[in-house]
Scaffold this motif. Structure first.
Motif, PDB file in Angstrom:
ATOM      1  N   LYS A   1       0.857  -1.194   0.000  1.00 44.73           N
ATOM      2  CA  LYS A   1       0.000   0.000   0.000  1.00 44.73           C
ATOM      3  C   LYS A   1       0.895   1.248   0.000  1.00 44.73           C
ATOM      4  O   LYS A   1       1.930   1.262   0.664  1.00 44.73           O
ATOM      5  CB  LYS A   1      -0.881   0.012   1.256  1.00 44.73           C
ATOM      6  N   PRO A   2       0.492   2.320  -0.716  1.00 41.61           N
ATOM      7  CA  PRO A   2       1.342   3.514  -0.751  1.00 41.61           C
ATOM      8  C   PRO A   2       1.559   4.118   0.639  1.00 41.61           C
ATOM      9  O   PRO A   2       2.589   4.729   0.894  1.00 41.61           O
ATOM     10  CB  PRO A   2       0.592   4.478  -1.673  1.00 41.61           C
ATOM     11  N   ASP A   3       0.591   3.922   1.551  1.00 41.03           N
ATOM     12  CA  ASP A   3       0.755   4.479   2.899  1.00 41.03           C
ATOM     13  C   ASP A   3       1.151   3.399   3.919  1.00 41.03           C
ATOM     14  O   ASP A   3       0.868   3.516   5.110  1.00 41.03           O
ATOM     15  CB  ASP A   3      -0.512   5.219   3.341  1.00 41.03           C
ATOM     16  N   CYS A   4       1.847   2.363   3.431  1.00 41.33           N
ATOM     17  CA  CYS A   4       2.304   1.289   4.336  1.00 41.33           C
ATOM     18  C   CYS A   4       3.361   1.836   5.311  1.00 41.33           C
ATOM     19  O   CYS A   4       3.977   2.872   5.061  1.00 41.33           O
ATOM     20  CB  CYS A   4       2.895   0.138   3.527  1.00 41.33           C
ATOM     21  N   SER A   5       3.563   1.119   6.408  1.00 41.80           N
ATOM     22  CA  SER A   5       4.573   1.541   7.383  1.00 41.80           C
ATOM     23  C   SER A   5       5.959   1.217   6.836  1.00 41.80           C
ATOM     24  O   SER A   5       6.106   0.428   5.891  1.00 41.80           O
ATOM     25  CB  SER A   5       4.359   0.791   8.699  1.00 41.80           C
ATOM     26  N   ASP A   6       6.984   1.817   7.458  1.00 43.21           N
ATOM     27  CA  ASP A   6       8.374   1.542   7.046  1.00 43.21           C
ATOM     28  C   ASP A   6       8.678   0.049   7.157  1.00 43.21           C
ATOM     29  O   ASP A   6       9.391  -0.510   6.323  1.00 43.21           O
ATOM     30  CB  ASP A   6       9.350   2.330   7.920  1.00 43.21           C
TER      31      ASP A   6
ATOM     32  N   PRO B   1      -6.835   5.183 -10.842  1.00 41.74           N
ATOM     33  CA  PRO B   1      -7.751   6.288 -10.544  1.00 41.74           C
ATOM     34  C   PRO B   1      -7.891   6.589  -9.043  1.00 41.74           C
ATOM     35  O   PRO B   1      -8.670   7.451  -8.675  1.00 41.74           O
ATOM     36  CB  PRO B   1      -9.086   5.723 -11.047  1.00 41.74           C
ATOM     37  N   ALA B   2      -7.102   5.905  -8.167  1.00 38.61           N
ATOM     38  CA  ALA B   2      -7.337   6.040  -6.727  1.00 38.61           C
ATOM     39  C   ALA B   2      -6.992   7.430  -6.195  1.00 38.61           C
ATOM     40  O   ALA B   2      -7.519   7.858  -5.170  1.00 38.61           O
ATOM     41  CB  ALA B   2      -6.537   4.978  -5.973  1.00 38.61           C
ATOM     42  N   LEU B   3      -6.084   8.147  -6.899  1.00 37.74           N
ATOM     43  CA  LEU B   3      -5.665   9.508  -6.534  1.00 37.74           C
ATOM     44  C   LEU B   3      -4.875   9.576  -5.222  1.00 37.74           C
ATOM     45  O   LEU B   3      -4.798  10.633  -4.594  1.00 37.74           O
ATOM     46  CB  LEU B   3      -6.865  10.481  -6.508  1.00 37.74           C
ATOM     47  N   ASP B   4      -4.290   8.452  -4.799  1.00 32.27           N
ATOM     48  CA  ASP B   4      -3.377   8.472  -3.657  1.00 32.27           C
ATOM     49  C   ASP B   4      -2.098   9.206  -4.080  1.00 32.27           C
ATOM     50  O   ASP B   4      -1.650   9.058  -5.209  1.00 32.27           O
ATOM     51  CB  ASP B   4      -2.962   7.042  -3.252  1.00 32.27           C
ATOM     52  N   VAL B   5      -1.525   9.977  -3.166  1.00 28.18           N
ATOM     53  CA  VAL B   5      -0.257  10.656  -3.448  1.00 28.18           C
ATOM     54  C   VAL B   5       0.858   9.840  -2.800  1.00 28.18           C
ATOM     55  O   VAL B   5       0.775   9.492  -1.616  1.00 28.18           O
ATOM     56  CB  VAL B   5      -0.264  12.100  -2.890  1.00 28.18           C
ATOM     57  N   LEU B   6       1.886   9.516  -3.585  1.00 34.51           N
ATOM     58  CA  LEU B   6       2.964   8.665  -3.072  1.00 34.51           C
ATOM     59  C   LEU B   6       3.967   9.492  -2.274  1.00 34.51           C
ATOM     60  O   LEU B   6       4.341  10.594  -2.686  1.00 34.51           O
ATOM     61  CB  LEU B   6       3.684   7.985  -4.241  1.00 34.51           C
ATOM     62  N   ASP B   7       4.413   8.933  -1.142  1.00 35.81           N
ATOM     63  CA  ASP B   7       5.493   9.564  -0.387  1.00 35.81           C
ATOM     64  C   ASP B   7       6.806   9.158  -1.069  1.00 35.81           C
ATOM     65  O   ASP B   7       7.447   8.169  -0.721  1.00 35.81           O
ATOM     66  CB  ASP B   7       5.455   9.084   1.071  1.00 35.81           C
ATOM     67  N   ILE B   8       7.190   9.947  -2.072  1.00 35.48           N
ATOM     68  CA  ILE B   8       8.315   9.566  -2.941  1.00 35.48           C
ATOM     69  C   ILE B   8       9.607   9.406  -2.143  1.00 35.48           C
ATOM     70  O   ILE B   8      10.361   8.447  -2.356  1.00 35.48           O
ATOM     71  CB  ILE B   8       8.500  10.596  -4.083  1.00 35.48           C
ATOM     72  N   GLU B   9       9.854  10.321  -1.202  1.00 31.99           N
ATOM     73  CA  GLU B   9      11.107  10.240  -0.415  1.00 31.99           C
ATOM     74  C   GLU B   9      11.195   8.937   0.371  1.00 31.99           C
ATOM     75  O   GLU B   9      12.244   8.303   0.430  1.00 31.99           O
ATOM     76  CB  GLU B   9      11.198  11.425   0.549  1.00 31.99           C
ATOM     77  N   LYS B  10      10.067   8.546   0.962  1.00 33.13           N
ATOM     78  CA  LYS B  10      10.051   7.304   1.747  1.00 33.13           C
ATOM     79  C   LYS B  10      10.397   6.107   0.855  1.00 33.13           C
ATOM     80  O   LYS B  10      11.225   5.258   1.223  1.00 33.13           O
ATOM     81  CB  LYS B  10       8.659   7.110   2.381  1.00 33.13           C
ATOM     82  N   PHE B  11       9.783   6.053  -0.315  1.00 29.10           N
ATOM     83  CA  PHE B  11      10.031   4.938  -1.228  1.00 29.10           C
ATOM     84  C   PHE B  11      11.451   4.993  -1.797  1.00 29.10           C
ATOM     85  O   PHE B  11      12.080   3.951  -2.004  1.00 29.10           O
ATOM     86  CB  PHE B  11       8.971   4.903  -2.340  1.00 29.10           C
ATOM     87  N   ALA B  12      11.963   6.207  -2.045  1.00 31.97           N
ATOM     88  CA  ALA B  12      13.331   6.346  -2.583  1.00 31.97           C
ATOM     89  C   ALA B  12      14.346   5.874  -1.540  1.00 31.97           C
ATOM     90  O   ALA B  12      15.291   5.137  -1.868  1.00 31.97           O
ATOM     91  CB  ALA B  12      13.597   7.797  -2.982  1.00 31.97           C
TER      92      ALA B  12
ATOM     93  N   TYR C   1      -4.842  12.772   1.515  1.00 28.19           N
ATOM     94  CA  TYR C   1      -3.517  13.041   0.951  1.00 28.19           C
ATOM     95  C   TYR C   1      -3.203  14.537   0.833  1.00 28.19           C
ATOM     96  O   TYR C   1      -2.292  14.919   0.107  1.00 28.19           O
ATOM     97  CB  TYR C   1      -3.384  12.338  -0.407  1.00 28.19           C
ATOM     98  N   TYR C   2      -3.954  15.355   1.560  1.00 28.19           N
ATOM     99  CA  TYR C   2      -3.743  16.810   1.490  1.00 28.19           C
ATOM    100  C   TYR C   2      -2.305  17.194   1.882  1.00 28.19           C
ATOM    101  O   TYR C   2      -1.642  17.949   1.177  1.00 28.19           O
ATOM    102  CB  TYR C   2      -4.754  17.514   2.395  1.00 28.19           C
ATOM    103  N   GLU C   3      -1.813  16.625   3.007  1.00 23.08           N
ATOM    104  CA  GLU C   3      -0.476  17.000   3.485  1.00 23.08           C
ATOM    105  C   GLU C   3       0.625  16.554   2.515  1.00 23.08           C
ATOM    106  O   GLU C   3       1.539  17.311   2.221  1.00 23.08           O
ATOM    107  CB  GLU C   3      -0.209  16.435   4.887  1.00 23.08           C
ATOM    108  N   LEU C   4       0.518  15.299   2.031  1.00 19.13           N
ATOM    109  CA  LEU C   4       1.517  14.837   1.047  1.00 19.13           C
ATOM    110  C   LEU C   4       1.429  15.669  -0.231  1.00 19.13           C
ATOM    111  O   LEU C   4       2.436  15.972  -0.863  1.00 19.13           O
ATOM    112  CB  LEU C   4       1.321  13.352   0.730  1.00 19.13           C
TER     113      LEU C   4
END
Ligand SMILES: *Cc1c(COP(=O)(O)O)cnc(C)c1O
Length: 427
Positions: A131-136, A158-169, A328-331
């Motif tokens: 999941k894009p908002d999974c824990s570390d 179409p889910a419109l989730d915003v990915l935490d790119i830094e976390k995944f990188a 996903y407002y904050e991301l």
């Protein structure tokens, strides 16, 4: 060009005509290119000289447009593909093969999910979806010794989730593999994933880049920053000699800036084709000229539509990261401070039936599988792309029966809202 603002690069990067040359990028509608001697051509085949010999591998029109997209993303090199699907496939197949493993966000385009979970699996490449908002910890657990890349979408379609790119990188780099980001919905106008640690970016140019629903296409951009040579065992294709090209080692000959895209051109385009036609590349180049202007208007319209529907009594819920109450407002504020995209989703009260009535009564917005176009269009997945599923199956797939994907175009926002208003009244 490097020091210009992105709105200027949209128009001028990638092509600088010399004295007396055409102002617009010419369409090189030619399969092949002529040489004076076989020796001259032989050097091209050995990758000893750069130049064109056959449009299955490379074409000058494509290269100008790819260079423009590379400039917009801040990358070192890029290539155009015949579709976004081809771009997603090549981006991974260029560095992974049978027996390898990829970690991917589960919030991705349905076509990409199918490519990964079904077709590439048949080729022996396994995917673990998180999941894009999974824990570390959950993200960490997804990695295996044979993991070769991490994949996600800036804004999921179409889910419109915003990915935490830094976390995944960070997670990808801790395991010595690159992060690949599909940046189709945000476009480089609203987010440049390389600035957040991504290593490779893909696009379906079919969407905002072309912008006018005129050509299917894709693009892969390399940041030129991932150091393949630190992990030669993981990436033998880039770090050891390629027998099919007289023993060239891509990282040695082309450096970190050029190795990945040169390999994708020399091997994947040579063997699979799927290059974009020069005619379509020209249309993408034309679309890019107004990309910055259009994205501003798409975002302005989507924000207005989201705010309108959120207060409407016949609307159950709305998803758009530009709304302060959105998950996903904050991301969105972090990664997309100037706006996200023109696509919102919402549910009408009354479920599947009400959604169908709403759709049928729209006059300006047209019903299409297409999305991210200059003309407003929308889709009700439960009665179109996902119609074979019952309500329970839909929910399991993350698509509620009442979900409407609404892609705001660049028409006048008052007309888009008036259209929605009269269609809602019909329910
Ligand atoms: C449409 C789309 C694709 C696939 O692109 P095609 O050009 O249709 O092959 C991939 N990713 C995203 C996010 C898309 O919206």
């Amino acid at each position: 060009m490097e020091n210009y603002k992105i709105g200027t690069k949209c128009l001028q990067a990638g092509y600088s005509p010399k004295n007396g040359e055409p102002r617009q990028i010419p369409i090189y509608q030619s399969t092949t290119f002529k040489y004076d001697t076989s020796e001259d051509m032989g050097k091209l085949f050995d990758l000893e000289a750069s130049g064109y010999f056959y449009s299955r591998l490379q074409n000058p029109t494509n290269d100008c447009v790819a260079a423009r997209i590379a400039a917009l993303e801040g990358g070192s090199a890029a290539m155009l593909t015949s579709s976004g699907q081809a771009a997603s496939f090549y981006s991974i197949f260029n560095i992974a093969s049978c027996g390898d493993h990829i970690v991917s966000s589960s919030a991705i385009y349905g076509g990409t999910y199918n490519l990964f979970a079904v077709t590439m699996k048949r080729m022996g490449i396994e995917f673990t979806f998180v999941k894009p908002d999974c824990s570390d910890e959950e993200l960490e657990k997804a990695f295996r010794p044979n993991t070769k890349a991490v994949f996600g979408e800036t804004i999921a379609n179409p889910a419109l989730d915003v990915l935490d790119i830094e976390k995944f990188a960070n997670a990808a780099h801790a395991h010595g593999v690159p992060l690949i980001i599909d940046n189709t919905f945000a476009t480089p106008i609203n987010c440049r994933p390389f600035e957040w640690g991504a290593d490779i970016v893909t696009h379906s140019t079919t969407k905002y880049m072309d912008g006018h629903a005129s050509g299917v296409g894709g693009c892969i951009v390399d940041s030129g920053k991932f150091d393949w040579t630190k992990y030669p065992d993981k990436f033998p294709g880039l770090c050891t000699p390629d027998d099919s090209y007289h023993g060239v080692t891509y990282t040695e000959r082309f450096g970190l800036e050029g190795a990945y895209i040169t390999k994708a051109t020399a091997q994947l385009m040579r063997d699979f084709g799927s290059i974009q036609s020069p005619q379509n590349a020209y249309l993408v180049g034309l679309g890019l000229e107004s990309l910055e202007l259009r994205m501003k208007r798409h975002c302005e319209n989507a924000q207005a539509v989201a705010e309108y529907v959120k207060n409407h009594e016949k609307i159950e819920w709305v998803r758009y990261c530009g709304l302060p109450e959105d998950k996903y407002y904050e991301l969105g504020r972090k990664y997309l401070p100037n706006g996200s995209c023109g696509v919102i989703s919402f549910g009408v009260k009354g479920g599947r039936k009400a959604a169908e009535t709403f759709m049928k009564n729209l006059k300006l917005a047209s019903i299409e599988t297409h999305v991210a176009d200059s003309k407003t269009c929308c889709l009700h997945p439960a009665s179109a792309t996902h119609r074979q599923m019952n309500d329970d199956e839909l929910r399991a797939a993350g698509v509620s029966p009442d979900l409407i994907r609404f892609s705001c175009g660049i028409e006048d926002k008052d007309d888009i809202i008036a259209d929605i208003e009269q269609a809602l009244e019909s329910i």
